[in-house]
Structure formats: C-alpha cells, structure tokens
Motif scaffolding. Structure first.
Motif, mmCIF file in Angstrom:
data_model
loop_
_atom_site.group_PDB
_atom_site.id
_atom_site.type_symbol
_atom_site.label_atom_id
_atom_site.label_comp_id
_atom_site.label_asym_id
_atom_site.label_seq_id
_atom_site.Cartn_x
_atom_site.Cartn_y
_atom_site.Cartn_z
ATOM 1 N N ALA A 162 0.844 -1.203 0.000
ATOM 2 C CA ALA A 162 0.000 0.000 0.000
ATOM 3 C C ALA A 162 0.876 1.248 0.000
ATOM 4 O O ALA A 162 0.620 2.199 -0.739
ATOM 5 C CB ALA A 162 -0.923 -0.003 1.219
ATOM 6 N N LEU B 156 1.001 4.218 -2.862
ATOM 7 C CA LEU B 156 0.676 5.591 -2.475
ATOM 8 C C LEU B 156 1.876 6.532 -2.522
ATOM 9 O O LEU B 156 1.709 7.747 -2.430
ATOM 10 C CB LEU B 156 0.077 5.599 -1.066
ATOM 11 C CG LEU B 156 -1.304 4.969 -0.937
ATOM 12 C CD1 LEU B 156 -1.629 4.677 0.520
ATOM 13 C CD2 LEU B 156 -2.354 5.869 -1.560
ATOM 14 N N VAL C 68 1.453 5.164 6.275
ATOM 15 C CA VAL C 68 0.280 4.326 6.010
ATOM 16 C C VAL C 68 -0.349 3.884 7.330
ATOM 17 O O VAL C 68 -1.570 3.933 7.481
ATOM 18 C CB VAL C 68 0.631 3.112 5.117
ATOM 19 C CG1 VAL C 68 -0.534 2.138 5.016
ATOM 20 C CG2 VAL C 68 1.042 3.593 3.720
ATOM 21 N N LEU D 195 -2.368 6.700 8.641
ATOM 22 C CA LEU D 195 -3.630 6.853 7.916
ATOM 23 C C LEU D 195 -4.639 5.786 8.338
ATOM 24 O O LEU D 195 -5.839 6.047 8.410
ATOM 25 C CB LEU D 195 -3.386 6.819 6.404
ATOM 26 C CG LEU D 195 -2.584 7.997 5.845
ATOM 27 C CD1 LEU D 195 -2.271 7.772 4.371
ATOM 28 C CD2 LEU D 195 -3.317 9.311 6.044
ATOM 29 N N ILE D 196 -4.148 4.598 8.622
ATOM 30 C CA ILE D 196 -5.026 3.522 9.117
ATOM 31 C C ILE D 196 -5.590 3.924 10.482
ATOM 32 O O ILE D 196 -6.797 3.836 10.724
ATOM 33 C CB ILE D 196 -4.262 2.181 9.217
ATOM 34 C CG1 ILE D 196 -3.942 1.649 7.818
ATOM 35 C CG2 ILE D 196 -5.069 1.159 10.024
ATOM 36 C CD1 ILE D 196 -2.955 0.488 7.815
ATOM 37 N N LEU E 223 -7.628 5.147 5.728
ATOM 38 C CA LEU E 223 -7.533 3.925 4.931
ATOM 39 C C LEU E 223 -8.237 2.788 5.667
ATOM 40 O O LEU E 223 -8.039 2.608 6.867
ATOM 41 C CB LEU E 223 -6.067 3.539 4.696
ATOM 42 C CG LEU E 223 -5.231 4.469 3.825
ATOM 43 C CD1 LEU E 223 -3.782 4.013 3.821
ATOM 44 C CD2 LEU E 223 -5.777 4.528 2.414
ATOM 45 N N VAL F 175 -4.482 -3.612 3.894
ATOM 46 C CA VAL F 175 -5.178 -2.390 3.509
ATOM 47 C C VAL F 175 -6.045 -2.675 2.295
ATOM 48 O O VAL F 175 -5.614 -3.346 1.355
ATOM 49 C CB VAL F 175 -4.174 -1.262 3.188
ATOM 50 C CG1 VAL F 175 -4.887 0.033 2.866
ATOM 51 C CG2 VAL F 175 -3.194 -1.069 4.342
ATOM 52 N N SER G 157 -9.711 1.440 -0.832
ATOM 53 C CA SER G 157 -9.369 2.652 -0.079
ATOM 54 C C SER G 157 -8.066 3.265 -0.583
ATOM 55 O O SER G 157 -7.907 4.487 -0.560
ATOM 56 C CB SER G 157 -9.318 2.383 1.424
ATOM 57 O OG SER G 157 -8.209 1.598 1.779
ATOM 58 N N ILE G 158 -7.150 2.435 -1.081
ATOM 59 C CA ILE G 158 -5.909 2.949 -1.671
ATOM 60 C C ILE G 158 -6.233 3.746 -2.926
ATOM 61 O O ILE G 158 -5.743 4.863 -3.116
ATOM 62 C CB ILE G 158 -4.936 1.794 -1.995
ATOM 63 C CG1 ILE G 158 -4.450 1.126 -0.713
ATOM 64 C CG2 ILE G 158 -3.752 2.299 -2.828
ATOM 65 C CD1 ILE G 158 -3.723 -0.187 -0.932
ATOM 66 N N ARG H 236 -7.799 7.038 -2.056
ATOM 67 C CA ARG H 236 -6.795 7.979 -1.528
ATOM 68 C C ARG H 236 -5.952 8.558 -2.667
ATOM 69 O O ARG H 236 -5.651 9.750 -2.671
ATOM 70 C CB ARG H 236 -5.916 7.273 -0.489
ATOM 71 C CG ARG H 236 -4.875 8.151 0.134
ATOM 72 C CD ARG H 236 -5.483 9.216 1.007
ATOM 73 N NE ARG H 236 -4.428 9.997 1.621
ATOM 74 C CZ ARG H 236 -4.611 11.090 2.294
ATOM 75 N NH1 ARG H 236 -5.820 11.560 2.495
ATOM 76 N NH2 ARG H 236 -3.596 11.749 2.800
#
Length: 70
Positions: A13, A17, A24, A27-28, A33, A44, A48-49, A52
C-alpha cells in the motif's frame, strides 16, 4: 454481485501511495484507509488505496490552479 475486495500488506500500500509504511499506519489509525489485521499483519483495502490516490490527485489539481505548485 459485489465486486471482490482485495487486501494488500502495508508495504505494498505504501509503495502504491508513494508513502512510507509509517505514514500508512498513521492513515489507518486515523481511519483514512480501510484496513484489517490478520494475525499480526495489517492488510489495507485496495479500494481505499485507489480512493486515496484519487483524493491526492484532486488536491494536487486544486493547488496547481491556485498557483501553489510550480
């Protein structure tokens, strides 16, 4: 029929990104995410990736229009 959901490890992921693994995870934790933990591995959501990435592209376009990025 629902499309199949794909899940990627944090490292993959982050690569998609263009971010660090640490970012990451942040963001989780913020809920930006979608992710789930399987055993000791965070996965992930590919959806959602992609969302984003689209959001980052929109933000960049807005900033370019405003002259903030050259």
């Amino acid at each position: 029929m629902k499309p199949e959901q794909y899940w990627l490890p944090v490292s993959a992921a982050a690569q998609q990104l263009g971010l660090s693994d640490k970012r990451v995870y942040q963001l989780i934790n913020r809920g930006v995410l979608a992710a789930r933990k399987v055993n000791s591995t965070w996965l992930v959501s590919q959806v959602s990736i992609e969302m984003r990435i689209a959001e980052m592209a929109r933000y960049r376009k807005v900033r370019e229009k405003a002259g903030a990025i050259r």
